[in-house]
Design a protein around this motif. Structure first.
Motif, mmCIF file in Angstrom:
data_model
loop_
_atom_site.group_PDB
_atom_site.id
_atom_site.type_symbol
_atom_site.label_atom_id
_atom_site.label_comp_id
_atom_site.label_asym_id
_atom_site.label_seq_id
_atom_site.Cartn_x
_atom_site.Cartn_y
_atom_site.Cartn_z
ATOM 1 N N GLN A 102 46.030 34.717 39.321
ATOM 2 C CA GLN A 102 45.829 36.267 39.802
ATOM 3 C C GLN A 102 47.373 36.745 39.535
ATOM 4 O O GLN A 102 48.463 36.417 39.915
ATOM 5 C CB GLN A 102 45.733 36.488 41.158
ATOM 6 C CG GLN A 102 45.526 38.085 41.673
ATOM 7 C CD GLN A 102 44.102 38.537 41.215
ATOM 8 O OE1 GLN A 102 43.285 38.062 41.477
ATOM 9 N NE2 GLN A 102 44.279 39.742 40.535
ATOM 10 N N PHE A 103 47.518 37.919 38.825
ATOM 11 C CA PHE A 103 48.644 38.658 38.434
ATOM 12 C C PHE A 103 48.723 39.777 39.122
ATOM 13 O O PHE A 103 47.612 40.625 39.104
ATOM 14 C CB PHE A 103 48.777 38.871 36.968
ATOM 15 C CG PHE A 103 48.856 37.505 36.074
ATOM 16 C CD1 PHE A 103 50.040 36.517 36.248
ATOM 17 C CD2 PHE A 103 47.901 37.247 35.094
ATOM 18 C CE1 PHE A 103 50.121 35.498 35.747
ATOM 19 C CE2 PHE A 103 48.101 35.811 34.490
ATOM 20 C CZ PHE A 103 49.247 35.141 34.852
ATOM 21 N N VAL A 104 49.790 40.252 39.873
ATOM 22 C CA VAL A 104 49.798 41.423 40.609
ATOM 23 C C VAL A 104 50.945 42.268 40.038
ATOM 24 O O VAL A 104 51.094 43.432 40.466
ATOM 25 C CB VAL A 104 49.827 41.095 41.936
ATOM 26 C CG1 VAL A 104 48.660 40.612 42.452
ATOM 27 C CG2 VAL A 104 51.154 40.462 42.560
ATOM 28 N N ASN A 105 51.804 41.475 39.072
ATOM 29 C CA ASN A 105 52.865 42.225 38.688
ATOM 30 C C ASN A 105 53.221 41.575 37.339
ATOM 31 O O ASN A 105 52.790 40.370 36.907
ATOM 32 C CB ASN A 105 54.346 42.734 39.489
ATOM 33 C CG ASN A 105 54.600 41.608 40.018
ATOM 34 O OD1 ASN A 105 54.992 40.652 39.400
ATOM 35 N ND2 ASN A 105 54.908 41.376 41.421
ATOM 36 N N SER A 106 54.227 42.248 36.679
ATOM 37 C CA SER A 106 54.614 41.487 35.144
ATOM 38 C C SER A 106 55.959 40.542 35.466
ATOM 39 O O SER A 106 56.146 39.954 34.430
ATOM 40 C CB SER A 106 54.968 42.764 34.296
ATOM 41 O OG SER A 106 56.142 43.296 34.946
ATOM 42 N N PRO A 158 52.730 47.959 41.184
ATOM 43 C CA PRO A 158 51.668 48.224 40.440
ATOM 44 C C PRO A 158 50.498 48.672 41.119
ATOM 45 O O PRO A 158 50.068 48.228 42.119
ATOM 46 C CB PRO A 158 51.356 47.078 39.578
ATOM 47 C CG PRO A 158 52.525 46.213 39.639
ATOM 48 C CD PRO A 158 53.184 46.278 41.068
ATOM 49 N N GLU A 159 49.996 50.108 40.740
ATOM 50 C CA GLU A 159 48.704 50.694 41.175
ATOM 51 C C GLU A 159 47.637 49.609 41.117
ATOM 52 O O GLU A 159 47.608 48.855 40.233
ATOM 53 C CB GLU A 159 48.329 51.820 40.287
ATOM 54 C CG GLU A 159 48.164 51.755 39.064
ATOM 55 C CD GLU A 159 49.160 52.068 38.046
ATOM 56 O OE1 GLU A 159 49.039 52.429 36.767
ATOM 57 O OE2 GLU A 159 50.275 51.607 38.537
ATOM 58 N N GLY A 160 46.762 49.557 42.057
ATOM 59 C CA GLY A 160 45.933 48.607 42.397
ATOM 60 C C GLY A 160 45.936 47.171 42.804
ATOM 61 O O GLY A 160 45.151 46.514 42.857
ATOM 62 N N THR A 161 47.182 47.118 43.195
ATOM 63 C CA THR A 161 47.630 45.984 43.922
ATOM 64 C C THR A 161 48.400 46.255 45.233
ATOM 65 O O THR A 161 48.402 47.255 45.616
ATOM 66 C CB THR A 161 49.019 45.020 43.215
ATOM 67 O OG1 THR A 161 50.072 45.826 43.071
ATOM 68 C CG2 THR A 161 48.390 44.893 41.783
ATOM 69 N N GLY A 162 48.545 45.365 46.348
ATOM 70 C CA GLY A 162 48.987 45.549 47.463
ATOM 71 C C GLY A 162 50.440 45.137 47.678
ATOM 72 O O GLY A 162 51.096 44.720 46.943
#
Length: 466
Positions: A185-189, A202-206
């Protein structure tokens, strides 16, 4: 060439012995100290060693391998260019001055090219540079993260944690990972925990989300990165480079991969290494995805949750030495080989009644050194070329593919991508042409067959009198 096998197929298995070149025998009880480790042949994706490889863990900056993949893909596809300038937001400029994170200094009033920022990512793991490139490519870091996860599924990294968690009514990624419900699972770059982004996640992540990858997923990502974009190693292998040389923001980027010759820790040098990506956070521990080439053989390793910076490299060297010393690429079937039981194939309606066949190419595999190993092979003929009795229908062209030969190592093996059968299959081709017989020749054969049948019947009857 893509072949569609018909309903009719022949499947015959033969056992034969393959004698390897003389070498050292594989260690019987190799055991790395790291909690999680995997060793892979970079050419075929064959797994040579694995330990706890399916538990998703925070990969820290190894996440940037996916960002690098998407950057290189965007350049390759013409979405961006190496000399294109990259806008720097106030937030990224401020973040780049955080000395607690790996960064190069960025300012809103200076121009930076894609190439400059990419080098700072690949060499120095610069976080603000990664986010700036993500925004350039996708418009926002949130949209870039969506690309990361979609590309992960496309490359076969496994199941998305969040999607699996939703099926079980679990929202927290940490709980989902603990249940081992997915692979990545990637939540940022960048690989930083979202909690370190000061509300700019990032939008869409907690706000408290973290990235996750299993060692198998990390190795799969590295496998595609070095094979799809081998130029990544041109930059990843640079031991040090000055960013913005000649300016007040100049910084000597020392590669965090201390196994490269020319970095600050000479005692960790390992000449075959030319990549790939380190990682560290408190949650992730010390991680490293490495790759090395020696005598024409390239290996990929992943070590996660090592106890120290040094251990992630010393364990990587142990894995690589084990791989180079214990395995080598061996030819199992040579090109132009006659396959036992399939030296010739019967032909109907042709000027000849059979055709000789052989393998179009060789079949090789990465195998343990020393001793003998048993293999089996299967032959499958293209059903669209056969009649109901399994005979080839004329005409047949020289070099025409009439089936495949697939080799299987009976000692057991596994691959990052499926069963690896495509690496162990070779076309079976006709060695000569067989023209279709004319109608007169076919008629005479029919007449001959008819009278031959009568003669056999009479002979059998007469023989019965005595």
């Amino acid at each position: 060439m893509i072949k569609r096998m018909g309903i009719f197929s022949l499947l015959v298995v033969f056992s034969f012995m393959s004698v390897f070149s003389v070498g050292s025998h594989a260690e019987a009880s190799f055991e790395p100290n790291a909690d999680t480790a995997i060793l892979v042949d970079a050419d075929t994706g064959k797994i040579l060693y694995e330990k706890n490889v399916d538990q998703p863990l925070p990969p820290a900056s190894m996440t940037k391998m996916m960002s690098e993949y998407l950057i290189l893909e965007a350049v390759h596809n013409g979405e961006i260019s190496w000399d294109q300038t990259v806008p720097i937001s106030d937030y990224l400029a401020e973040m780049s001055h955080n000395q607690g994170l790996s960064n190069v200094m960025l300012r809103t009033d200076r121009d930076y090219t894609v190439k400059e920022l990419y080098e700072s990512v690949a060499i120095y793991s610069a976080n603000a540079s990664t986010m700036a490139l993500a925004e350039l490519i996708a418009g926002s870091t949130g949209q870039f993260v969506e690309r990361m996860n979609e590309k992960g599924k496309e490359l076969g990294l496994g199941k998305l944690l969040r999607e699996e968690g939703e099926q079980y009514g679990i929202d927290n990624l940490e709980e989902i990972a603990a249940e081992d419900l997915g692979d990545f699972q990637f939540v940022n770059s960048t690989g930083l925990p979202n909690s370190l982004l000061n509300g700019n996640h990032p939008e869409g992540t907690g706000a408290d989300d973290d990235n996750y990858m299993s060692a198998r997923a990390a190795a799969t990502l590295a496998f595609h990165l070095v094979n799809d974009f081998p130029e990544v190693l041109d930059t990843a292998s640079i031991p040090e480079k000055v960013f913005q040389e000649g300016t007040s923001d100049a910084i000597n980027m020392q590669n965090w991969n201390w196994m490269l010759e020319g970095t600050m820790y000479g005692d960790l040098d390992y000449a075959p290494v030319d990549g790939l990506k380190t990682g560290f956070t408190n949650a992730a521990g010390y991680c490293f995805t490495g790759t090395a080439e020696k005598d024409g053989q390239r290996l990929i390793t992943v070590v996660m949750k090592a106890d120290s910076e040094h251990e992630r490299f010393t364990e990587t060297e142990r894995l690589m030495e084990y791989g180079f010393n214990s395995f080598s690429k061996q030819e199992i079937i040579s090109a132009n080989t006659d396959i036992e039981g399939y030296e010739t194939i019967e032909v109907v309606r042709g000027k000849e009644d059979e055709v000789s066949v052989s393998t179009a190419d060789s079949v090789s595999s990465v195998l343990p050194n020393g001793g003998e190993e048993e293999y089996s092979y299967s032959v499958e003929l293209d059903g669209e070329l056969l009649d109901e009795e399994g005979r080839l229908l004329a005409p047949i062209e020289e070099g025409q593919v009439i089936g495949t030969v697939t080799v299987e190592y009976t000692g057991g093996e596994s691959y990052l991508q499926g069963d690896g059968a495509d690496q162990r299959s070779v076309d079976l081709v006709a060695n000569e042409s067989v023209e279709k017989a004319g109608w007169f020749a076919l008629m005479m054969r029919g007449i001959g067959g008819f009278f031959s049948g009568i003669w056999i019947t009479v002979a059998d009857t007469v023989r019965g009198w005595f």
